[in-house]
Design a protein around this motif. Sequence first.
Motif, PDB file in Angstrom:
ATOM      1  N   ASP A   8     -19.229  63.981  -5.088  1.00 26.59           N
ATOM      2  CA  ASP A   8     -19.265  65.028  -4.356  1.00 26.59           C
ATOM      3  C   ASP A   8     -20.525  64.484  -3.702  1.00 26.59           C
ATOM      4  N   LEU A   9     -20.948  63.039  -3.387  1.00 27.40           N
ATOM      5  CA  LEU A   9     -21.351  62.805  -2.118  1.00 27.40           C
ATOM      6  C   LEU A   9     -20.806  62.841  -0.832  1.00 27.40           C
ATOM      7  N   PRO A  10     -21.374  62.850   0.348  1.00 30.66           N
ATOM      8  CA  PRO A  10     -21.369  63.378   1.447  1.00 30.66           C
ATOM      9  C   PRO A  10     -20.529  61.819   1.820  1.00 30.66           C
ATOM     10  N   ARG A  11     -19.201  61.267   2.266  1.00 32.68           N
ATOM     11  CA  ARG A  11     -18.555  61.127   3.160  1.00 32.68           C
ATOM     12  C   ARG A  11     -18.048  60.476   4.535  1.00 32.68           C
ATOM     13  N   GLY A  12     -17.657  59.767   5.294  1.00 35.99           N
ATOM     14  CA  GLY A  12     -17.170  59.694   6.778  1.00 35.99           C
ATOM     15  C   GLY A  12     -18.682  59.212   7.059  1.00 35.99           C
ATOM     16  N   THR A  13     -18.278  58.465   8.744  1.00 38.14           N
ATOM     17  CA  THR A  13     -19.568  58.656   9.375  1.00 38.14           C
ATOM     18  C   THR A  13     -20.054  58.998  10.486  1.00 38.14           C
ATOM     19  N   ARG A  14     -20.645  58.201  11.062  1.00 35.94           N
ATOM     20  CA  ARG A  14     -21.938  59.156  12.264  1.00 35.94           C
ATOM     21  C   ARG A  14     -21.565  58.280  13.474  1.00 35.94           C
ATOM     22  N   PRO A  15     -21.546  57.961  15.097  1.00 38.72           N
ATOM     23  CA  PRO A  15     -22.456  57.741  15.741  1.00 38.72           C
ATOM     24  C   PRO A  15     -23.144  56.574  15.554  1.00 38.72           C
ATOM     25  N   ALA A  16     -23.797  56.146  15.072  1.00 40.38           N
ATOM     26  CA  ALA A  16     -24.893  55.313  14.621  1.00 40.38           C
ATOM     27  C   ALA A  16     -24.384  54.744  13.200  1.00 40.38           C
ATOM     28  N   THR A  17     -24.428  54.249  12.719  1.00 40.25           N
ATOM     29  CA  THR A  17     -23.835  53.324  11.006  1.00 40.25           C
ATOM     30  C   THR A  17     -24.497  51.573  11.513  1.00 40.25           C
ATOM     31  N   LEU A  18     -25.048  51.946   9.719  1.00 38.59           N
ATOM     32  CA  LEU A  18     -25.490  50.908   9.259  1.00 38.59           C
ATOM     33  C   LEU A  18     -24.284  50.450   8.503  1.00 38.59           C
ATOM     34  N   ALA A  19     -23.502  49.071   8.887  1.00 37.48           N
ATOM     35  CA  ALA A  19     -23.010  48.933   8.111  1.00 37.48           C
ATOM     36  C   ALA A  19     -23.970  47.787   7.383  1.00 37.48           C
ATOM     37  N   LEU A  20     -23.668  47.294   6.463  1.00 37.63           N
ATOM     38  CA  LEU A  20     -23.914  46.455   4.962  1.00 37.63           C
ATOM     39  C   LEU A  20     -22.995  45.424   4.330  1.00 37.63           C
ATOM     40  N   TRP A  21     -23.033  44.404   4.656  1.00 36.34           N
ATOM     41  CA  TRP A  21     -22.426  43.095   4.029  1.00 36.34           C
ATOM     42  C   TRP A  21     -23.044  42.174   2.497  1.00 36.34           C
ATOM     43  N   GLN A  22     -22.565  42.919   1.855  1.00 40.63           N
ATOM     44  CA  GLN A  22     -23.468  42.358   0.758  1.00 40.63           C
ATOM     45  C   GLN A  22     -24.573  42.295   0.204  1.00 40.63           C
ATOM     46  N   VAL A  23     -25.415  43.228   1.116  1.00 41.97           N
ATOM     47  CA  VAL A  23     -26.717  43.690   0.395  1.00 41.97           C
ATOM     48  C   VAL A  23     -26.687  43.918  -1.570  1.00 41.97           C
ATOM     49  N   GLY A  24     -26.974  43.473  -2.249  1.00 40.32           N
ATOM     50  CA  GLY A  24     -26.898  43.394  -3.547  1.00 40.32           C
ATOM     51  C   GLY A  24     -29.238  43.695  -3.662  1.00 40.32           C
ATOM     52  N   ASP A  25     -29.593  44.041  -3.175  1.00 35.23           N
ATOM     53  CA  ASP A  25     -30.627  44.890  -3.923  1.00 35.23           C
ATOM     54  C   ASP A  25     -30.491  46.860  -4.315  1.00 35.23           C
ATOM     55  N   PRO A  26     -30.693  46.680  -5.249  1.00 36.73           N
ATOM     56  CA  PRO A  26     -30.524  48.372  -4.886  1.00 36.73           C
ATOM     57  C   PRO A  26     -31.899  49.353  -3.928  1.00 36.73           C
ATOM     58  N   GLY A  27     -33.268  48.099  -4.169  1.00 34.40           N
ATOM     59  CA  GLY A  27     -34.270  49.045  -3.713  1.00 34.40           C
ATOM     60  C   GLY A  27     -33.679  49.062  -1.905  1.00 34.40           C
ATOM     61  N   ASN A  28     -33.475  47.751  -1.233  1.00 33.44           N
ATOM     62  CA  ASN A  28     -32.669  47.992   0.248  1.00 33.44           C
ATOM     63  C   ASN A  28     -31.721  48.901   0.129  1.00 33.44           C
ATOM     64  N   VAL A  29     -30.512  48.804  -0.169  1.00 33.49           N
ATOM     65  CA  VAL A  29     -30.034  49.518  -0.481  1.00 33.49           C
ATOM     66  C   VAL A  29     -30.382  51.869  -0.543  1.00 33.49           C
ATOM     67  N   GLY A  30     -31.055  51.394  -0.890  1.00 36.48           N
ATOM     68  CA  GLY A  30     -31.885  53.164  -0.994  1.00 36.48           C
ATOM     69  C   GLY A  30     -32.245  53.211   0.005  1.00 36.48           C
ATOM     70  N   THR A  31     -33.389  51.762   0.378  1.00 35.60           N
ATOM     71  CA  THR A  31     -34.439  52.360   1.880  1.00 35.60           C
ATOM     72  C   THR A  31     -33.750  52.621   3.273  1.00 35.60           C
ATOM     73  N   LEU A  32     -32.001  51.368   3.222  1.00 36.08           N
ATOM     74  CA  LEU A  32     -31.471  51.920   4.206  1.00 36.08           C
ATOM     75  C   LEU A  32     -30.575  52.968   4.370  1.00 36.08           C
ATOM     76  N   LEU A  33     -31.017  54.062   2.754  1.00 38.27           N
ATOM     77  CA  LEU A  33     -30.347  55.454   3.254  1.00 38.27           C
ATOM     78  C   LEU A  33     -31.214  55.831   3.599  1.00 38.27           C
ATOM     79  N   ARG A  34     -32.573  55.814   3.541  1.00 40.03           N
ATOM     80  CA  ARG A  34     -33.524  56.264   3.556  1.00 40.03           C
ATOM     81  C   ARG A  34     -33.280  56.670   5.346  1.00 40.03           C
ATOM     82  N   ALA A  35     -33.415  55.197   5.883  1.00 41.10           N
ATOM     83  CA  ALA A  35     -34.131  55.035   7.102  1.00 41.10           C
ATOM     84  C   ALA A  35     -32.557  55.712   7.512  1.00 41.10           C
ATOM     85  N   ALA A  36     -31.629  55.415   7.037  1.00 39.68           N
ATOM     86  CA  ALA A  36     -30.234  56.030   8.320  1.00 39.68           C
ATOM     87  C   ALA A  36     -30.565  57.734   8.122  1.00 39.68           C
ATOM     88  N   ASP A  37     -31.040  58.335   7.036  1.00 39.25           N
ATOM     89  CA  ASP A  37     -31.383  59.469   6.739  1.00 39.25           C
ATOM     90  C   ASP A  37     -32.924  60.144   8.392  1.00 39.25           C
TER      91      ASP A  37
END
Length: 154
Positions: A8-37
């Motif tokens: 049920d999580l949103p899927r798809g792309t937008r005109p601006a995207t952060l593409a993360l290559w093997q970013v293993g730290d969950p805090g960084n992934v979550g923070t990047l989600l927050r910035a993308a939002d």
Amino acid sequence: MAVFRRDDLPRGTRPATLALWQVGDPGNVGTLLRAADAFGAGVALSEGCADPTGPKAVRASMGSLFGVPLSHFDEPTGMRVALVPTGGIVLPELQLEGDVVLVLGAEREGLPAEVLERCEERASIPQPGGGESLNVAMAGAIALYELARRQRAA
């Protein structure tokens, strides 16, 4: 406590995207989600990235996980720009048109040659203070801010 279905999580792309290559730290992934939002972007994840639904990532996203569309690393279309610590075009001077995919790598390893080869440009964030590099989440947020600043100026 909350219960949700991953499907049920949103899927798809937008005109601006952060593409993360093997970013293993969950805090960084979550923070990047927050910035993308905050900047209306999507997030694309490669294999080897931290699970965005893990407890640390969910906490760091501050709920943004439920509003930012996720995709696989190769799904977003547009100009791929590798963010590199040094040697790239200074981000404010980079010529951009259309959809943009900002490619960020894990902090220690960075982006491997095969990923860099698939990017049309390499860009670096100017750091006049002399620091060696920025945290991946900070770099992603700054790059998204620069895209938003350009859109407002246009």
